[in-house]
Write an enzyme that holds these catalytic residues in place. Structure first.
Site, short mmCIF file in Angstrom:
data_model
loop_
_atom_site.label_atom_id
_atom_site.label_comp_id
_atom_site.label_asym_id
_atom_site.label_seq_id
_atom_site.Cartn_x
_atom_site.Cartn_y
_atom_site.Cartn_z
N ASP A 175 0.85 -1.18 0.00
CA ASP A 175 0.00 0.00 0.00
C ASP A 175 0.89 1.24 0.00
OD1 ASP A 175 -3.20 0.59 0.95
OD2 ASP A 175 -1.77 2.23 1.13
N HIS A 208 -10.17 -5.10 -3.60
CA HIS A 208 -8.85 -5.33 -2.99
C HIS A 208 -9.02 -5.73 -1.53
CE1 HIS A 208 -9.90 -1.05 -2.83
NE2 HIS A 208 -9.32 -0.99 -1.64
N HIS A 210 -6.93 -5.59 2.01
CA HIS A 210 -5.77 -5.07 2.72
C HIS A 210 -5.30 -6.18 3.67
CE1 HIS A 210 -6.69 -0.61 2.12
NE2 HIS A 210 -7.85 -1.16 1.80
#
Ligand code: AMP
Length: 115
Positions: A33, A104, A106
């Site tokens: 990220d 997505h 995380h």
């Protein structure tokens, strides 16, 4: 709502924006990220064009769903966070705080996370 081919993760998948891939297989890629919220903060995205979790579970083939979640597990292993633990987050839609309209997950780890 239609999939936006110019979202930042679509551009990463198309190779139009550089990123340091940590993992890649037939179904998914993973990369760090840009604005990490913890010592380990990695995103795993499916290669297919899915806007969010609901789009994915409604429209992806079973092998894409399985392949994606297996990739998430492999990335967690590769990151070495399985023993100490980690958090998976999938922000979905406006109220969920999703900023990038390509599904997505995380993977957040590396410290004790607040509840
Ligand atoms: P979300 O709010 O769940 O949609 O999260 C989007 C995440 O993508 C944020 O944590 C951003 O820091 C991250 N992000 C945005 N652009 C990039 C990029 N080019 N490379 C890596 N991460 C990114």
């Amino acid at each position: 709502m239609a999939y936006d081919d110019n979202n930042v993760f679509a551009l990463i998948l198309a190779g139009k924006i550089p990123t340091n891939k940590l993992y890649e297989d037939e179904y998914a890629i993973a990369f760090k990220d840009l604005h990490p919220k913890a010592p380990v903060h990695v995103l795993v995205i499916p290669k297919g064009k899915y806007m969010n979790f609901s789009d994915f579970t409604s429209n992806a083939k079973p092998e894409e769903v399985a392949g994606f979640f297996k990739a998430v597990g492999k990335v967690a292993e590769q990151l070495g966070v399985v023993e100490d633990g980690y958090r998976l987050i999938m922000n979905t839609g406006n109220n969920g705080g999703q900023e990038v309209p390509h599904l997505h997950v995380h993977i957040v780890a590396g410290k004790k996370l607040p509840v």
